[in-house]
Motif scaffolding. Structure first.
Motif, short mmCIF file in Angstrom:
data_model
loop_
_atom_site.label_atom_id
_atom_site.label_comp_id
_atom_site.label_asym_id
_atom_site.label_seq_id
_atom_site.Cartn_x
_atom_site.Cartn_y
_atom_site.Cartn_z
N ARG A 75 68.17 76.32 29.18
CA ARG A 75 68.00 77.78 29.17
C ARG A 75 69.23 78.40 29.83
O ARG A 75 69.62 78.03 30.94
CB ARG A 75 66.74 78.13 29.95
N LEU A 76 69.83 79.39 29.15
CA LEU A 76 71.02 80.03 29.67
C LEU A 76 70.72 81.35 30.37
O LEU A 76 71.39 81.72 31.33
CB LEU A 76 72.02 80.27 28.53
N SER A 77 69.74 82.08 29.85
CA SER A 77 69.31 83.35 30.45
C SER A 77 67.85 83.56 30.07
O SER A 77 67.19 82.64 29.60
CB SER A 77 70.19 84.51 29.97
N ASP A 79 66.36 84.98 27.57
CA ASP A 79 65.97 84.66 26.19
C ASP A 79 67.06 83.94 25.41
O ASP A 79 66.99 83.83 24.20
CB ASP A 79 65.55 85.93 25.45
N GLU A 80 68.07 83.40 26.09
CA GLU A 80 69.13 82.66 25.43
C GLU A 80 69.09 81.19 25.84
O GLU A 80 68.87 80.86 27.01
CB GLU A 80 70.51 83.25 25.75
N TYR A 81 69.30 80.32 24.85
CA TYR A 81 69.21 78.88 25.05
C TYR A 81 70.38 78.19 24.37
O TYR A 81 70.95 78.71 23.41
CB TYR A 81 67.90 78.35 24.46
N ASP A 82 70.71 77.01 24.86
CA ASP A 82 71.72 76.17 24.22
C ASP A 82 70.99 75.27 23.22
O ASP A 82 70.06 74.56 23.59
CB ASP A 82 72.47 75.34 25.26
N PHE A 83 71.42 75.32 21.97
CA PHE A 83 70.81 74.53 20.90
C PHE A 83 71.83 73.53 20.38
O PHE A 83 73.02 73.85 20.26
CB PHE A 83 70.38 75.47 19.75
N GLU A 93 69.14 83.00 20.55
CA GLU A 93 68.35 83.99 21.27
C GLU A 93 66.93 83.93 20.72
O GLU A 93 66.71 84.14 19.53
CB GLU A 93 68.93 85.38 21.08
N ILE A 94 65.96 83.64 21.61
CA ILE A 94 64.57 83.50 21.20
C ILE A 94 63.73 84.48 22.00
O ILE A 94 63.55 84.32 23.21
CB ILE A 94 64.06 82.06 21.42
#
Length: 134
Positions: A75-77, A79-83, A93-94
């Motif tokens: 998890r980066l923030s 609602d942002e994740y590294d995929f 962004e999820i």
């Protein structure tokens, strides 16, 4: 005459407060109800759509819709994740409504569909749907 103007101004002032935002948490309740309704909804899944690689997505233009298969690594923030698809990484962004009650760990392979969001300095995917990829 002054009394009438005073009463008119007072009535206008008091009635304006009746339309002001109230603090009853009904917005949170509505959001929870919407989430519950979406959690139980289904839809059509086109089995002929094959997931793309992150490398292929990076070559696409802005607003292209894509499907990817891979893993969320961190998890980066909020609602942002590294995929990752195993070879390349991409920021996704999820939003909360996309999760639909699902819990995903870095060990879970997922299938995501979303819209490419290309800007001058970076690229990310705005995820519209997420499901476990069996």
């Amino acid at each position: 005459m002054k009394k009438i103007l005073f009463l008119l101004a007072l009535t206008t002032f008091l009635s304006g407060n009746a339309y002001a935002k109230h603090d009853c948490n009904c917005e949170k309740y509505c959001a929870k109800m919407e989430h519950k309704m979406m959690k139980n909804s289904g839809g059509f899944v086109d089995a002929s759509i094959k997931p793309m690689s992150v490398a292929e997505v990076k070559k696409l233009s802005d607003d292209a819709y894509v499907t990817l298969s891979g893993y969320l690594t961190k998890r980066l923030s909020d609602d942002e994740y590294d995929f990752t698809d195993g070879t390349n990484n991409l920021i996704v962004e999820i939003d909360d409504k996309v999760w639909m009650g699902q819990t995903v760990s870095p060990k879970d392979k997922i299938l995501i569909t979303g819209k490419v969001d290309k800007e001058f300095t970076h690229l990310k995917l705005d995820v519209k749907s997420l499901q476990l990829d069996n």
